[in-house]
Design an enzyme around this catalytic site. Structure first.
Site, short mmCIF file in Angstrom:
data_model
loop_
_atom_site.label_atom_id
_atom_site.label_comp_id
_atom_site.label_asym_id
_atom_site.label_seq_id
_atom_site.Cartn_x
_atom_site.Cartn_y
_atom_site.Cartn_z
N SER A 245 -52.57 121.60 97.48
CA SER A 245 -51.17 121.36 97.10
C SER A 245 -50.95 119.89 96.77
O SER A 245 -51.59 119.00 97.36
CB SER A 245 -50.24 121.77 98.24
OG SER A 245 -48.92 121.34 97.99
N TYR B 176 -47.20 121.62 106.49
CA TYR B 176 -47.79 122.34 105.36
C TYR B 176 -48.80 121.46 104.64
O TYR B 176 -49.94 121.87 104.37
CB TYR B 176 -46.69 122.78 104.39
CG TYR B 176 -47.21 123.33 103.09
CD1 TYR B 176 -47.88 124.55 103.04
CD2 TYR B 176 -47.05 122.62 101.90
CE1 TYR B 176 -48.37 125.05 101.84
CE2 TYR B 176 -47.53 123.11 100.70
CZ TYR B 176 -48.19 124.32 100.68
OH TYR B 176 -48.68 124.81 99.49
#
Length: 333
Positions: free
Chosen positions: A129, A154
């Site tokens: 990501s 995350y």
């Protein structure tokens, strides 16, 4: 080829599976259909895939964080390569539900590395990501940049996935490619993401939450460009030749940014949404949210050089295509 795709009922995973089948590959799709967002959307993606894929797709509803159950589900199944896209997504949700990220993104990623290792697959492409860059103020973000200061759990789990992958490439010479996705949007997208939330609220005449008082920039990347890049990477496993790969590894492990190479102002996107929805947005101006970043911008030189990646869809084309799909999809509900 026969390809194992995790997150096959997800946004990117389902779109990828369609493209793989269209070019002649077959797909084993895994997804646990969890309720992080509306399960009926995941079921609709799955049903569309099964209807259009026919005997080229085999769908398995399974939590890949459960290793024993995963191995049992894959017993007797053969596949050449893996695209591991399944994960617990969402920056803000990771603050509220941290344990979900440890299970899906750490344990789950390790399980897929073990499957890749023991099955001796030709290549595993996995989702990282752009969040790993944290508050990096050097623009655009390059895969050579340090990513040691994540702003959310995350992001930390995605960085950990990259580190585990480096270890497996070193110990077992498993060819691995990590892709740092930048703000993916488009038809069949996720209802927890800005494009969907804003479209829904504008059409309903409800106020939209505009963080950092609108002073936000994102590298919005259209789903078809993303999937083209994933397939280009899948077809090019990193060589075990000791040469330095994108991201700095000398093992068979590459890291790439996959974005649009355009950092767009949030207010410009809102303007396009207003035009496509046919009404002005009511805006609730809010401060920056914990774990969020003000700007993302992808340096895609490495993936362009190594894999020929060349995104073609601007927000002026992509945003209207999303809104058009959204209206049609909800008219059917």
């Amino acid at each position: 080829m026969r390809i194992l795709v995790t997150g096959a009922a997800g946004f990117i995973g389902s779109t990828l599976a369609h493209k793989l089948i269209a070019r002649g590959d077959s797909v084993i799709g895994i997804d646990n259909l969890n309720d992080y967002y509306d399960v009926s959307l995941k079921e609709a993606r799955r049903d569309r895939l099964l209807a259009e894929g026919g005997d080229k797709v085999h769908f398995i509803q399974q939590d890949f964080a459960d290793m024993a159950a995963l191995e049992a589900a894959l017993k007797g199944e053969e596949f050449d390569r893996i695209v591991h896209l399944g994960a617990q997504a969402g920056v803000r949700y990771s603050i509220e539900n941290p344990h979900a990220y440890v299970q899906a993104n750490l344990v789950g990623h390790l399980n897929l590395l073990e499957i890749a290792r023991h099955r001796e697959v030709e290549h595993m492409v996995y989702a990282s990501s752009s969040s790993v860059y944290g508050g990096n103020d050097k623009l655009p973000f390059a895969v050579e940049d340090r990513v040691d200061h994540p702003l959310s759990l995350y992001a930390a789990t995605k960085k950990a996935d990259e580190l585990m992958s480096e270890t497996y490439a070193h110990l077992y010479r498993t060819p691995l490619t990590g892709l740092r996705f930048f703000t993916v949007y488009g038809p069949w997208g996720r209802p927890d993401m800005m494009m969907w939330i804003f479209t829904k609220k504008i059409l309903a005449g409800e106020p939209i939450p505009v963080f950092n008082n609108g002073d936000m920039y994102r590298d919005f990347t259209f789903i078809e460009d993303i999937v083209a890049g994933v397939i280009a990477c899948l077809d090019r496993p990193p060589a075990d030749d000791g040469a330095q790969k994108a991201g700095g590894s000398t093992k068979p492990h590459a890291l790439y940014n996959i974005g649009n190479h355009q950092s767009e102002h949030l207010m410009k996107v809102i303007g396009i949404l207003e035009h496509e929805c046919g009404r002005k947005a009511q805006m609730e101006m809010l401060p920056m949210q914990p774990g969020d970043v003000q700007r993302t911008y992808a340096d895609i030189e490495a993936i362009a050089r190594d894999c020929g990646y060349a995104p073609t869809t601007s927000i002026d084309e992509g945003v209207p295509r999303f809104v058009q799909w959204y209206k049609v999809f909800h008219d059917r509900q």
